[in-house]
Design a protein around this motif. Sequence first.
Motif, mmCIF file in Angstrom:
data_model
loop_
_atom_site.group_PDB
_atom_site.id
_atom_site.type_symbol
_atom_site.label_atom_id
_atom_site.label_comp_id
_atom_site.label_asym_id
_atom_site.label_seq_id
_atom_site.Cartn_x
_atom_site.Cartn_y
_atom_site.Cartn_z
ATOM 1 N N TYR A 1 1.305 6.744 -23.156
ATOM 2 C CA TYR A 1 -0.085 7.144 -22.914
ATOM 3 C C TYR A 1 -0.859 5.876 -22.622
ATOM 4 O O TYR A 1 -1.090 5.068 -23.520
ATOM 5 C CB TYR A 1 -0.615 7.912 -24.147
ATOM 6 N N LYS A 2 -1.203 5.686 -21.337
ATOM 7 C CA LYS A 2 -1.707 4.383 -20.904
ATOM 8 C C LYS A 2 -3.213 4.229 -21.021
ATOM 9 O O LYS A 2 -3.707 3.112 -21.121
ATOM 10 C CB LYS A 2 -1.332 4.161 -19.435
ATOM 11 N N ARG A 3 -3.948 5.363 -20.960
ATOM 12 C CA ARG A 3 -5.407 5.237 -20.966
ATOM 13 C C ARG A 3 -5.930 4.980 -22.372
ATOM 14 O O ARG A 3 -5.360 5.465 -23.339
ATOM 15 C CB ARG A 3 -6.055 6.505 -20.397
ATOM 16 N N ILE B 1 0.876 -1.175 0.000
ATOM 17 C CA ILE B 1 0.000 0.000 0.000
ATOM 18 C C ILE B 1 0.906 1.216 0.000
ATOM 19 O O ILE B 1 1.823 1.316 0.818
ATOM 20 C CB ILE B 1 -0.901 0.031 1.255
ATOM 21 N N GLU B 2 0.684 2.117 -0.968
ATOM 22 C CA GLU B 2 1.596 3.260 -1.005
ATOM 23 C C GLU B 2 0.897 4.582 -1.232
ATOM 24 O O GLU B 2 -0.226 4.658 -1.732
ATOM 25 C CB GLU B 2 2.748 3.028 -1.980
ATOM 26 N N GLN B 3 1.616 5.595 -0.853
ATOM 27 C CA GLN B 3 1.195 6.983 -0.993
ATOM 28 C C GLN B 3 0.975 7.299 -2.472
ATOM 29 O O GLN B 3 1.745 6.859 -3.325
ATOM 30 C CB GLN B 3 2.350 7.822 -0.419
ATOM 31 N N PHE B 4 -0.068 8.049 -2.774
ATOM 32 C CA PHE B 4 -0.342 8.475 -4.139
ATOM 33 C C PHE B 4 0.551 9.665 -4.481
ATOM 34 O O PHE B 4 0.619 10.634 -3.726
ATOM 35 C CB PHE B 4 -1.820 8.865 -4.272
ATOM 36 N N LEU B 5 1.252 9.567 -5.606
ATOM 37 C CA LEU B 5 2.088 10.684 -6.052
ATOM 38 C C LEU B 5 1.443 11.312 -7.271
ATOM 39 O O LEU B 5 0.939 10.606 -8.148
ATOM 40 C CB LEU B 5 3.497 10.193 -6.414
#
Length: 423
Positions: free
Chosen positions: A217-219, A188-192
Amino acid sequence: MNILIIGSGGREHALAWKIKQSAQCDHLYIAPGNPGTADLGQNVAIGVNDFSALYELVLDKSIDIVVVGPEDPLVNGIYDFFMEKEYTGKIIGPSKEGAQLEGSKAFSKKFMARHDVPTAAYAEFDQNNYEEGVQYLRKHSLPIVLKADGLAAGKGVVIANTTEEALQTFEDMILHKQFGDASSKVVIEQFLSGIEVSVFVLTDGQQYKIIGHAKDYKRIGEGDTGLNTGGMGCVTPVPFMDEAFMQQVENNIIRPTVNGLAKENIDYKGFIFFGLINVDGEPFVIEYNSRMGDPETEVVLPRLKTDIVDLFEAVYNGNLEEIEVQYNAGSFATVVAVSGGYPGDYAKGKKITVAGNLGTSILFHAGTKANENGDTLTNGGRVLTVTSSGADITAAVQQSLDNLAKIDFEGMNFRRDIGYEFK
Ligand code: AMP
Ligand code: GLY
């Protein structure tokens, strides 16, 4: 020299295209390859995880260099398998331990912590401290990022915007084994927040060379909307990745990472893909991959001027740092054509037609197959990609779009806005 590439996607087609340009390449084999690689070398129908059959092929064809494309065989230990057989050629791809940089999020986070590589703050949970994880999620600010520890075909990362979603994801991953063993442990990690970019390095585990960078471009949808995909297009060079930014990337991230591999005696002779995020001008690592990216390779290698076989040789000769990496001038872009419905369900077997020639653009095959009539058919979500170069990103993208207009298959979809922030 005889060279074998393992894999069958656009990345492997681009590797074949680049390797074939080297005067040192006598015979090129690709296992299993695709109809695009068949034009450059000999495809051999062996799966990427069939190590025994691959090893036999290597002996049979006197292969000098094996280039491993995808992560799966690396994480499964293809390098170690060949070493145990006392293979005397060169393998480009890390050991099983090195591939853990990609194969285990928990391993890579701990590695970064040990070597002071900037990355999001995190905690690691499994069944034994599940309740602690629940408490952690309840008190953390949103959004929050949950990552299945192991390989999950690019689907193991969830950015939760509500505590409810975070708790449900956590339960699905750990208690319901949503990704099997891959999610028995969760990071679980902080959102950057920032722009993501990738930097590509070739290393022998002591020395390294940067061979390029890219923004992908991933989306699925234009304006970066909709579901995540394997990548819908890429551009290089990225305007904000200037000397000052790259210096930070080298000093704070690349050098500490390679020094860390050396210090821990991790056998690593291959590519490192640094997935970075630019947070207000400061680079952080989002992920490591132990291989090249796809479709990043389809712009990084066309931009690379240096002979890639020289670089592979240097990895085994201990003189990587003596090579001066050179780039072709201009900007490079690739635009990926995908099957209708991707990244959800999609049909395969649609006939691909190409009207006329694509000029100076390059058509790389990804998910394609040939039928007995010599037709090329769709055979995956990401079907093909068109790479072009130009004076700037706008010109390069436009040339790819103009050429995609000549290509057709039922349901074909692609993004027209690749590189939009840089136009
Ligand atoms: P990964 O498989 O670790 O690359 O994660 C997949 C995607 O999730 C990344 O490309 C990012 O877009 C996003 N992501 C992962 N970690 C973070 C993070 N700590 N903050 C923001 N976005 C993230
Ligand atoms: N394009 C992202 C990847 O290869 O993982």
